[in-house]
Design a protein around this motif. Structure first.
Motif, PDB file in Angstrom:
ATOM      1  N   GLY A 138      -8.655   7.820  31.039  1.00 55.70           N
ATOM      2  CA  GLY A 138      -9.625   8.315  32.002  1.00 55.70           C
ATOM      3  C   GLY A 138      -9.555   9.801  32.291  1.00 55.70           C
ATOM      4  O   GLY A 138     -10.250  10.305  33.161  1.00 55.70           O
ATOM      5  N   VAL A 139      -8.717  10.533  31.537  1.00 53.80           N
ATOM      6  CA  VAL A 139      -8.537  11.959  31.763  1.00 53.80           C
ATOM      7  C   VAL A 139      -8.882  12.712  30.475  1.00 53.80           C
ATOM      8  O   VAL A 139      -8.586  12.238  29.370  1.00 53.80           O
ATOM      9  CB  VAL A 139      -7.069  12.255  32.175  1.00 53.80           C
ATOM     10  CG1 VAL A 139      -6.823  13.741  32.342  1.00 53.80           C
ATOM     11  CG2 VAL A 139      -6.736  11.523  33.470  1.00 53.80           C
ATOM     12  N   ILE A 140      -9.488  13.890  30.602  1.00 56.36           N
ATOM     13  CA  ILE A 140      -9.813  14.689  29.420  1.00 56.36           C
ATOM     14  C   ILE A 140      -8.516  15.078  28.716  1.00 56.36           C
ATOM     15  O   ILE A 140      -7.647  15.718  29.295  1.00 56.36           O
ATOM     16  CB  ILE A 140     -10.619  15.947  29.797  1.00 56.36           C
ATOM     17  CG1 ILE A 140     -11.972  15.543  30.365  1.00 56.36           C
ATOM     18  CG2 ILE A 140     -10.783  16.860  28.577  1.00 56.36           C
ATOM     19  CD1 ILE A 140     -12.808  16.694  30.886  1.00 56.36           C
ATOM     20  N   ALA A 141      -8.393  14.663  27.465  1.00 55.79           N
ATOM     21  CA  ALA A 141      -7.208  14.963  26.661  1.00 55.79           C
ATOM     22  C   ALA A 141      -7.468  16.102  25.694  1.00 55.79           C
ATOM     23  O   ALA A 141      -6.540  16.826  25.320  1.00 55.79           O
ATOM     24  CB  ALA A 141      -6.757  13.724  25.892  1.00 55.79           C
ATOM     25  N   ALA A 142      -8.726  16.256  25.260  1.00 55.16           N
ATOM     26  CA  ALA A 142      -9.061  17.330  24.316  1.00 55.16           C
ATOM     27  C   ALA A 142     -10.548  17.626  24.378  1.00 55.16           C
ATOM     28  O   ALA A 142     -11.366  16.747  24.651  1.00 55.16           O
ATOM     29  CB  ALA A 142      -8.666  16.931  22.894  1.00 55.16           C
TER      30      ALA A 142
END
Length: 189
Positions: free
Chosen positions: A29-33
Motif C-alpha cells: 500500500g506504499v509507493i515503492a518505486a
C-alpha cells in the motif's frame, strides 16, 4: 497484500508542478518505486493514461468525537472525505474533552482507525483544556502521535505560556498552529 505495478499513467507531481507519463509500484500500500521496472510477481494494472496524484490531506477538520458525536463522527467525516478523494484528515483538538493528554489522544486515534475509511491524524491542544494558562505535555503528546499543536480558535493570550510552548515545540521539531490575534488589543475598542 499484493505488489501492484501501475503502468501507462499520467503522474501528477504538485511540488514540481509537472505531469509526466510513467509507472508506479506499490508494495504493501506504499509507493515503492516511480518509473522502475515491474517487480517479479507484481500484478500489473494498465491505468489507460489516467492521472495519478498524491492523496489530498484536509488539515484542521472539526470532528465531534469525543463529546459531540451527534454533530459528526469519525465514520461520517471519513465517508465524506473519501467521497471527495481526500485520503487523510487532520482533526482539531477542540473536542469535549479537549485532546490535551496522551490518553485522550490514544483513545481518539484508536476510535478513528476503527471507524473511518480514510486516515485520520490528530492535532493536540497546545494548552490544557485549550484555556491558554498552562501548556500541555508536548513531548508526550508528540510521542503518542500528535502531528501538530493548536488551541483551535482559542488564542493563547499569556505571552509567557505561548513563548514556553513555542520553545518546547521548536526543540522537538514539531508544528504549532495558532491564530495571530491579541485579544488585549480589542479592550476599550
Amino acid at each position: 497484500m499484493t505488489t501492484l505495478h501501475l503502468t501507462n499513467a499520467r503522474l501528477i507531481d504538485p511540488e514540481a508542478g509537472t505531469i509526466t507519463q510513467g509507472s508506479i509500484t506499490l508494495a504493501k500500500g506504499v509507493i515503492a518505486a516511480i518509473n522502475g521496472p515491474k517487480p517479479k510477481g507484481a500484478q500489473e494494472i494498465d491505468c489507460g493514461n489516467h492521472h495519478l496524484a498524491p492523496g489530498i490531506v484536509d488539515i484542521g477538520v472539526k470532528i465531534g468525537e469525543p463529546g459531540e458525536r451527534h454533530r459528526e463522527s469519525f465514520r461520517s467525516a471519513g465517508l465524506a472525505a473519501a467521497a471527495g478523494w481526500v485520503t487523510t484528515l487532520i482533526a482539531r483538538p477542540d473536542t469535549t474533552p479537549a485532546i490535551d493528554t496522551p490518553e485522550t489522544l490514544e483513545f481518539v486515534t484508536r476510535r478513528a482507525a476503527e471507524a473511518s475509511p480514510v486516515r485520520i491524524r490528530h492535532m493536540a491542544a497546545l494548552t490544557r483544556g485549550r484555556q491558554g494558562r498552562e501548556m500541555t505535555e508536548i513531548g508526550f503528546l508528540r510521542a503518542a502521535g500528535a502531528v501538530a499543536f493548536t488551541d483551535a480558535g482559542h488564542v493563547v493570550a499569556d505571552s509567557k505560556v505561548l513563548a514556553r510552548a513555542l520553545t518546547n515545540a521548536r526543540s522537538l521539531g514539531t508544528l504549532v498552529i495558532g491564530h495571530p490575534q491579541d485579544p488585549d488589543l480589542r479592550l476599550g475598542a
